[in-house]
Design a protein around this motif. Structure first.
Motif, PDB file in Angstrom:
ATOM      1  N   ILE A   1      -8.816  -1.733  -3.503  1.00 46.64           N
ATOM      2  CA  ILE A   1      -8.155  -1.535  -2.589  1.00 46.64           C
ATOM      3  C   ILE A   1      -6.344  -1.860  -2.371  1.00 46.64           C
ATOM      4  O   ILE A   1      -6.540  -2.743  -2.386  1.00 46.64           O
ATOM      5  N   ALA A   2      -5.717  -0.553  -2.241  1.00 43.21           N
ATOM      6  CA  ALA A   2      -5.105  -0.745  -2.530  1.00 43.21           C
ATOM      7  C   ALA A   2      -3.592  -0.165  -2.485  1.00 43.21           C
ATOM      8  O   ALA A   2      -2.950  -0.699  -1.722  1.00 43.21           O
TER       9      ALA A   2
ATOM     10  N   PRO B   1       0.983  -0.734  -0.091  1.00 40.05           N
ATOM     11  CA  PRO B   1       0.210   0.120  -0.064  1.00 40.05           C
ATOM     12  C   PRO B   1       0.305   1.026   0.216  1.00 40.05           C
ATOM     13  O   PRO B   1       0.148   1.959  -1.168  1.00 40.05           O
ATOM     14  N   ARG B   2       2.185   1.507   1.136  1.00 41.16           N
ATOM     15  CA  ARG B   2       2.793   2.515   0.525  1.00 41.16           C
ATOM     16  C   ARG B   2       3.339   2.757  -0.793  1.00 41.16           C
ATOM     17  O   ARG B   2       3.335   3.534  -1.190  1.00 41.16           O
ATOM     18  N   ALA B   3       3.995   1.638  -1.133  1.00 42.42           N
ATOM     19  CA  ALA B   3       4.390   1.840  -2.797  1.00 42.42           C
ATOM     20  C   ALA B   3       3.284   2.261  -3.531  1.00 42.42           C
ATOM     21  O   ALA B   3       4.151   3.458  -4.448  1.00 42.42           O
ATOM     22  N   ALA B   4       1.868   2.054  -3.494  1.00 43.10           N
ATOM     23  CA  ALA B   4       0.941   1.698  -4.020  1.00 43.10           C
ATOM     24  C   ALA B   4       0.750   3.237  -4.309  1.00 43.10           C
ATOM     25  O   ALA B   4       0.807   4.451  -5.771  1.00 43.10           O
ATOM     26  N   MET B   5       0.875   4.430  -3.084  1.00 43.12           N
ATOM     27  CA  MET B   5       0.739   5.463  -3.095  1.00 43.12           C
ATOM     28  C   MET B   5       1.756   6.659  -3.565  1.00 43.12           C
ATOM     29  O   MET B   5       1.088   7.488  -3.572  1.00 43.12           O
TER      30      MET B   5
ATOM     31  N   GLY C   1     -13.431 -28.635  -4.665  1.00 43.20           N
ATOM     32  CA  GLY C   1     -13.633 -29.670  -4.613  1.00 43.20           C
ATOM     33  C   GLY C   1     -14.429 -29.819  -3.331  1.00 43.20           C
ATOM     34  O   GLY C   1     -15.713 -30.121  -3.495  1.00 43.20           O
ATOM     35  N   ILE C   2     -13.786 -28.593  -2.189  1.00 43.64           N
ATOM     36  CA  ILE C   2     -15.132 -28.785  -0.771  1.00 43.64           C
ATOM     37  C   ILE C   2     -15.983 -27.254  -1.312  1.00 43.64           C
ATOM     38  O   ILE C   2     -17.283 -28.357  -0.481  1.00 43.64           O
ATOM     39  N   ALA C   3     -16.050 -26.507  -1.961  1.00 45.25           N
ATOM     40  CA  ALA C   3     -16.751 -26.054  -2.232  1.00 45.25           C
ATOM     41  C   ALA C   3     -17.475 -24.925  -1.290  1.00 45.25           C
ATOM     42  O   ALA C   3     -18.698 -25.720  -0.814  1.00 45.25           O
ATOM     43  N   PRO C   4     -17.201 -24.455  -0.309  1.00 45.63           N
ATOM     44  CA  PRO C   4     -17.357 -23.279   0.944  1.00 45.63           C
ATOM     45  C   PRO C   4     -18.457 -22.538   0.245  1.00 45.63           C
ATOM     46  O   PRO C   4     -18.210 -22.259  -0.678  1.00 45.63           O
ATOM     47  N   HIS C   5     -19.841 -22.915   1.386  1.00 43.03           N
ATOM     48  CA  HIS C   5     -20.751 -21.668   1.210  1.00 43.03           C
ATOM     49  C   HIS C   5     -20.068 -20.543   1.379  1.00 43.03           C
ATOM     50  O   HIS C   5     -20.598 -19.874   0.764  1.00 43.03           O
ATOM     51  N   TYR C   6     -19.349 -19.412   2.126  1.00 48.46           N
ATOM     52  CA  TYR C   6     -19.420 -18.375   2.392  1.00 48.46           C
ATOM     53  C   TYR C   6     -17.149 -18.528   2.338  1.00 48.46           C
ATOM     54  O   TYR C   6     -16.260 -19.107   3.208  1.00 48.46           O
ATOM     55  N   VAL C   7     -16.444 -17.899   1.730  1.00 42.82           N
ATOM     56  CA  VAL C   7     -15.047 -18.153   1.473  1.00 42.82           C
ATOM     57  C   VAL C   7     -14.592 -15.963   1.263  1.00 42.82           C
ATOM     58  O   VAL C   7     -15.662 -14.940   1.324  1.00 42.82           O
ATOM     59  N   ILE C   8     -13.338 -16.396   1.884  1.00 42.18           N
ATOM     60  CA  ILE C   8     -13.220 -14.498   1.784  1.00 42.18           C
ATOM     61  C   ILE C   8     -11.344 -14.768   1.128  1.00 42.18           C
ATOM     62  O   ILE C   8     -10.732 -15.792   1.519  1.00 42.18           O
ATOM     63  N   ASP C   9     -11.562 -13.690   0.594  1.00 38.11           N
ATOM     64  CA  ASP C   9     -10.358 -14.035  -0.034  1.00 38.11           C
ATOM     65  C   ASP C   9      -9.750 -12.399  -0.757  1.00 38.11           C
ATOM     66  O   ASP C   9     -10.067 -11.326  -1.237  1.00 38.11           O
ATOM     67  N   ILE C  10      -8.333 -12.590   0.633  1.00 46.44           N
ATOM     68  CA  ILE C  10      -7.886 -10.895   0.210  1.00 46.44           C
ATOM     69  C   ILE C  10      -7.222 -10.471  -1.210  1.00 46.44           C
ATOM     70  O   ILE C  10      -6.817  -9.241  -1.034  1.00 46.44           O
ATOM     71  N   ASN C  11      -6.471 -11.642  -1.869  1.00 46.33           N
ATOM     72  CA  ASN C  11      -6.116 -11.701  -3.402  1.00 46.33           C
ATOM     73  C   ASN C  11      -6.914 -10.760  -3.829  1.00 46.33           C
ATOM     74  O   ASN C  11      -8.301 -10.525  -3.882  1.00 46.33           O
ATOM     75  N   ARG C  12      -6.046 -10.680  -4.669  1.00 39.38           N
ATOM     76  CA  ARG C  12      -7.070  -9.613  -6.318  1.00 39.38           C
ATOM     77  C   ARG C  12      -6.638 -10.724  -7.680  1.00 39.38           C
ATOM     78  O   ARG C  12      -7.786  -9.996  -8.071  1.00 39.38           O
ATOM     79  N   ASP C  13      -7.053 -11.798  -7.382  1.00 40.35           N
ATOM     80  CA  ASP C  13      -7.005 -12.393  -8.651  1.00 40.35           C
ATOM     81  C   ASP C  13      -8.078 -13.010  -8.643  1.00 40.35           C
ATOM     82  O   ASP C  13      -8.781 -12.878  -7.798  1.00 40.35           O
TER      83      ASP C  13
ATOM     84  N   ALA D   1     -13.531   1.341  -2.143  1.00 41.46           N
ATOM     85  CA  ALA D   1     -12.669   2.584  -1.190  1.00 41.46           C
ATOM     86  C   ALA D   1     -13.026   4.071  -2.419  1.00 41.46           C
ATOM     87  O   ALA D   1     -13.035   4.519  -3.316  1.00 41.46           O
ATOM     88  N   ARG D   2     -13.116   4.787  -1.131  1.00 43.43           N
ATOM     89  CA  ARG D   2     -12.887   6.336  -1.319  1.00 43.43           C
ATOM     90  C   ARG D   2     -13.965   6.738  -3.232  1.00 43.43           C
ATOM     91  O   ARG D   2     -13.598   7.234  -4.231  1.00 43.43           O
ATOM     92  N   ILE D   3     -15.046   6.594  -2.922  1.00 39.65           N
ATOM     93  CA  ILE D   3     -16.242   6.909  -3.817  1.00 39.65           C
ATOM     94  C   ILE D   3     -17.023   7.504  -3.128  1.00 39.65           C
ATOM     95  O   ILE D   3     -17.895   7.737  -1.916  1.00 39.65           O
ATOM     96  N   SER D   4     -18.027   8.462  -3.670  1.00 32.56           N
ATOM     97  CA  SER D   4     -18.534  10.116  -3.012  1.00 32.56           C
ATOM     98  C   SER D   4     -20.444   8.781  -2.959  1.00 32.56           C
ATOM     99  O   SER D   4     -20.548   8.547  -3.530  1.00 32.56           O
ATOM    100  N   GLY D   5     -20.850  10.201  -2.619  1.00 34.63           N
ATOM    101  CA  GLY D   5     -22.095   9.564  -2.408  1.00 34.63           C
ATOM    102  C   GLY D   5     -22.993   8.529  -1.978  1.00 34.63           C
ATOM    103  O   GLY D   5     -24.103   8.054  -1.576  1.00 34.63           O
ATOM    104  N   THR D   6     -21.930   7.919  -1.284  1.00 33.74           N
ATOM    105  CA  THR D   6     -22.225   6.262  -0.363  1.00 33.74           C
ATOM    106  C   THR D   6     -21.592   6.131   0.897  1.00 33.74           C
ATOM    107  O   THR D   6     -20.420   6.407   0.597  1.00 33.74           O
ATOM    108  N   ALA D   7     -21.587   5.708   1.863  1.00 32.28           N
ATOM    109  CA  ALA D   7     -20.700   5.043   3.256  1.00 32.28           C
ATOM    110  C   ALA D   7     -20.596   3.717   3.175  1.00 32.28           C
ATOM    111  O   ALA D   7     -18.807   3.781   3.316  1.00 32.28           O
ATOM    112  N   PHE D   8     -21.262   3.276   2.425  1.00 33.79           N
ATOM    113  CA  PHE D   8     -20.691   1.736   1.708  1.00 33.79           C
ATOM    114  C   PHE D   8     -19.535   1.644   1.062  1.00 33.79           C
ATOM    115  O   PHE D   8     -19.461   2.517   0.020  1.00 33.79           O
TER     116      PHE D   8
END
Length: 278
Positions: free
Chosen positions: A181-182, A65-69, A104-116, A135-142
């Motif tokens: 988010i970078a 994130p620091r390098a991307a900034m 093969g397991i097919a979980p119902h809910y997965v969190i993936d912080i990679n960007r691929d 991030a950094r979008i206007s018109g909404t807090a979401f």
């Protein structure tokens, strides 16, 4: 790892009581089939790839994130977005053994912080929800967008159908649109709203109550990733889950004890029964 714990983890992933949380290490065996080059996934490899194959100044090499900034301030936010689109949306990569195993397991809910897109590829044959951090979008807090995959294409959606699989990509993806988010500024905005409850849909806040998590391919020695993870797994069961770290640092041991994660000092790819090239 005992056979009993292994069976417990596999059963939990299948029945949904344990949520997979995927970090850069799950892509350790992914290569460009034309060049043999490894996919940029962790902080250092992303920085070097973004800088044309060369390291940046030591203070910028600390964290992506620091390098991307730095790149954003010099050449604009679109430069970082184009790099991530090119890397993950326009380049062909081999499949990760972890993703084939998880399919093969097919979980119902997965969190993936990679960007691929490999997680999305795994679920391409079935309708599913996709949640993408913004991030950094206007018109909404979401700070998220919701999409529904109908088997052919992603459609914007207002609600999450909890009866079908849910893929959460908080750091973004090139598909269906390149949103990420970078940079430091992205993370500050996203984490601020995450702590305020605006980066996670209400359906997920309800769904996640009492869940345990299996962190795979994650190191917990960076504050940024730890802050995101801690809020993503909020209201978890006690203990909160497990994390694969073959050689944990003292800092990681202290943090995991504090947050309720048991460290599994074994190799992730041995756990899934896959060998990776050195």
């Amino acid at each position: 790892m005992t056979p009993q714990l292994r069976s417990q983890l596999l059963a939990g992933l299948k029945d949904g009581s344990i949520v997979p949380y995927l970090g850069p290490g799950v892509l350790a065996d992914v290569r460009n089939p034309a060049t043999g080059e490894a996919i940029p996934a962790d902080s250092d490899s992303l920085i070097i790839a973004m800088n044309g194959g060369k390291p940046m100044a030591p203070k910028l090499m600390y964290e992506f994130p620091r390098a991307a900034m730095n790149i954003e301030l010099k050449r604009g936010r679109t430069t970082v977005t184009k790099f991530l689109n090119r890397t993950y949306g326009e380049t062909t990569w081999t499949r990760a053994a972890l993703h084939d195993w998880l399919k093969g397991i097919a979980p119902h809910y997965v969190i993936d912080i990679n960007r691929d897109t490999q997680l999305q590829d795994s679920y391409a044959d079935v309708p599913h929800n996709l949640i993408v951090g913004v991030a950094r979008i206007s018109g909404t807090a979401f700070r998220y967008k919701i999409y529904f995959w109908d088997g052919q294409a992603y459609q914007p959606s207002e609600l999450i159908n909890t009866a079908i699989p849910i893929l959460f990509k908080p750091m973004g993806t090139p598909r269906p649109e390149g949103v990420y988010i970078a940079s430091d500024a992205d993370y500050v905005d996203f984490i601020t709203e995450l702590m305020g409850g605006f980066s996670i849909p209400p359906e997920i806040k309800e769904l996640r109550k009492g869940k345990q998590y299996l962190l795979m391919g994650m190191r917990l020695n960076r504050d940024t990733e730890r802050m995101v993870m801690a809020d993503m797994i909020w209201s978890a069961a006690e203990p909160a889950g497990w994390v694969f770290i073959a050689e944990p640092t003292d800092k990681e041991r202290r943090y995991c004890k504090k947050i309720g994660l048991e460290i599994l000092q074994c190799d992730l790819h041995e756990f899934i029964g896959a060998a990776i090239a050195a």
